[in-house]
Design an enzyme around this catalytic site. Sequence first.
Site, PDB file in Angstrom:
ATOM      1  N   GLU A 248       0.869  -1.247   0.002  1.00 12.98           N
ATOM      2  CA  GLU A 248      -0.131   0.081  -0.055  1.00 12.98           C
ATOM      3  C   GLU A 248       0.947   1.281  -0.046  1.00 12.98           C
ATOM      4  OE1 GLU A 248      -2.249  -0.178   3.739  1.00 12.98           O
ATOM      5  OE2 GLU A 248      -3.339  -2.047   3.053  1.00 12.98           O
ATOM      6  N   LYS A 250       2.578   4.434   1.305  1.00 16.24           N
ATOM      7  CA  LYS A 250       2.542   4.804   2.843  1.00 16.24           C
ATOM      8  C   LYS A 250       2.507   6.375   2.927  1.00 16.24           C
ATOM      9  CE  LYS A 250       5.579   4.857   7.023  1.00 16.24           C
ATOM     10  NZ  LYS A 250       5.045   6.172   7.477  1.00 16.24           N
ATOM     11  N   ARG A 255      -2.139   9.150  11.627  1.00 16.22           N
ATOM     12  CA  ARG A 255      -3.216   8.053  11.692  1.00 16.22           C
ATOM     13  C   ARG A 255      -4.163   8.347  12.728  1.00 16.22           C
ATOM     14  NH1 ARG A 255      -0.417   2.372  12.905  1.00 16.22           N
ATOM     15  NH2 ARG A 255      -2.158   1.014  12.855  1.00 16.22           N
ATOM     16  N   ARG A 270      -2.632   8.373  17.221  1.00 13.92           N
ATOM     17  CA  ARG A 270      -1.846   7.253  17.312  1.00 13.92           C
ATOM     18  C   ARG A 270      -1.225   7.192  18.844  1.00 13.92           C
ATOM     19  NH1 ARG A 270       3.383   6.613  17.630  1.00 13.92           N
ATOM     20  NH2 ARG A 270       4.503   5.321  16.291  1.00 13.92           N
ATOM     21  N   GLU A 300      -5.422   6.799   7.475  1.00 15.30           N
ATOM     22  CA  GLU A 300      -4.596   7.938   7.519  1.00 15.30           C
ATOM     23  C   GLU A 300      -5.310   9.014   7.026  1.00 15.30           C
ATOM     24  OE1 GLU A 300      -1.448   7.481   8.855  1.00 15.30           O
ATOM     25  OE2 GLU A 300       0.022   8.640   7.948  1.00 15.30           O
ATOM     26  N   PHE A 340      -7.165   2.093   6.279  1.00 18.15           N
ATOM     27  CA  PHE A 340      -6.502   0.899   5.716  1.00 18.15           C
ATOM     28  C   PHE A 340      -6.609  -0.259   6.574  1.00 18.15           C
ATOM     29  CE2 PHE A 340      -3.416   3.924   8.324  1.00 18.15           C
ATOM     30  CZ  PHE A 340      -3.204   3.129   9.291  1.00 18.15           C
ATOM     31  N   ARG A 412       5.178  -3.501  17.182  1.00 22.43           N
ATOM     32  CA  ARG A 412       5.912  -3.361  16.032  1.00 22.43           C
ATOM     33  C   ARG A 412       6.686  -4.520  15.682  1.00 22.43           C
ATOM     34  NH1 ARG A 412       7.599   1.580  14.400  1.00 22.43           N
ATOM     35  NH2 ARG A 412       7.481   2.759  16.119  1.00 22.43           N
ATOM     36  N   LYS A 418       7.716  -1.241   6.585  1.00 24.55           N
ATOM     37  CA  LYS A 418       7.592   0.058   5.764  1.00 24.55           C
ATOM     38  C   LYS A 418       8.989   0.339   4.897  1.00 24.55           C
ATOM     39  CE  LYS A 418       8.929   2.761   9.875  1.00 24.55           C
ATOM     40  NZ  LYS A 418       8.605   3.569  10.824  1.00 24.55           N
TER      41      LYS A 418
END
Length: 563
Positions: A248, A250, A255, A270, A300, A340, A412, A418
């Site tokens: 997708e 970035k 967010r 976020r 986003e 997303f 994470r 990313k």
Amino acid sequence: MTLFISLTETCQKIASTSSRLEKMRILNDFLRKLSREEIKPAINLILGRIAGKGEIKTGISSGIILSALKKVLGDNFKFRDKCKESADLGEYVECLLKSFKPVKQQVFLETTYSLKGIYEVLRKAFLLKGKKSKEKKEEIVASLLTNLTPSESKYLVNIILGDLRIGLEEGTVEQALAKLLNLNIETVKRANMLLGDISETVYLGLTDKKSLLTAKIQLFKPIKPMLAETAENLKEIFDEMHGPVSLEPKLDGARVQIHHSKGKTKIFTRRLSEVTNSLPEIITLTKQEFTSADYIVEGEVVAVSRKGEILPFNYLMRRFRRTKEITEISEKIKLKLFLFDILYYQGKQLIDAPYEQRREKLVGEFGRENVVPALLTKNDKKAEEFFLNCVKEGHEGVMAKNPKSIYEPGKRGKNWLKLKKTLTLDLVIVGAQWGYGRRRKWLSDYFLAVWNESKTDLLIVGKTFKGLTDQEFEWITKKLLEKKLREKGYVVWVKPEIVVETAFNEIQKSKLYPSGYVLRFARIKNIRFDKELKEADTIKEVKKIFETQKKRNLEKIWRSFSA
Ligand code: ATP
């Protein structure tokens, strides 16, 4: 009733050992003694979470603390050089209070000395807003410093600043709780992620252990977002995900997590702060275009110009920080939302469904036009084309998602990777130099630092004045002066608080700074209002980039594209 002093003594003990196990044992001994209503305040105090979810705006700055200290010390304040002003403001305050007996200003009720009492006083101070709030906050801090012992004051100051420096992180609290309740750490972690508030998790654990096992997403309680690791190139993405990947763009925005039920909508950032009032057009969108079902979705938000071009992140942050004058700004800066992910729909928790199913549901219920585009592929040529296209369209790069992966709140990991077109690190401003020429009125040359691996110290990795607008220089100068610790020549050293996303071309080894590294051609891309201090990068990321930069083919891809 537990006294505040028993919390500060616990902090002292926790700080005095580097053993994680010992820290956990001390914490658990303390938790066992608390009554039900003391649990949440104790956890929020010991983790320095008074402000609630990183709301810098409503906090008490080091400037306010120093003015309060001046009030408490009276004439003696002029002898303040007796103590060394260090990065630890709490220690400085303790030293001065020990040296100069404070003037008693008011007699406290005994209950105010209680852990819960202090928590409530601080909460009240943090929630003060408006013209006189600075003076009122100053008075509150002054009366606390007058009535507490110097050692209690040290911890109080660092609690207020959200930086207790005792080496206790949320992860250790989770482990301690798991041990205390004899539960698997994964169970506690998962419950904490879903509840989104460690004080709530500890409270539920200690009062109703079973509820941790059945913790579920709750509407209008924000969930910690799933995060991505950095990939160095497309090959790494394919190697990690073993099979097709979903790519997708970035997007360079902010967010949001949108909770909707029975016609009511709330939007969280976020960092889990609520920003519903800053984003009226997203609310309108949910009312007019989205389903009326109950849902939690993520996306986003990007700023777009009148012509429909995506604007840099800074424009967006301007919108996030203001709630007044929104109509005026919103005429100039339009917002667009790209969804997303979907975490919850009509009573059903969806985080355990694989990404491919979640995406299908998202597109099905919200319409393709509202969802970020994606390419499912295992072909590296197609992936490269997609990446280059994203860059061409002005996006930061790509997000690669493992189609089979579940949504892991707060984690994470490698299921989301990313890949950015430029190298960036999130760094902390620890000092600044007055500029010269046109920039002489601003603190505009910034010393930037990363955390050491244990996140206890900040290590400088570079200095830059590049990348910011005049308004940003002005804003940062004002903020840094409020956080000033000491000034020497042209350099002002500050209490770290501002996180900046910094782009650079290369990392070199250097003896210039104790970190041993320096960033070449550093320039500030964004002020990260949406990141907490502890979320800045560590020396580990610096070392990783240093080690891999030779192999990096990302730059090559980028160069061949821009040629
Ligand atoms: P960064 O500083 O690179 O934005 P981060 O630390 O905020 O990263 P990461 O998990 O590292 O968060 O990167 C993912 C972030 O990228 C998300 O938090 C989100 O704000 C943003 N983003 C942009 N486009 C997408 C997308 N298509 N899917 C998921 N996240 C996206």
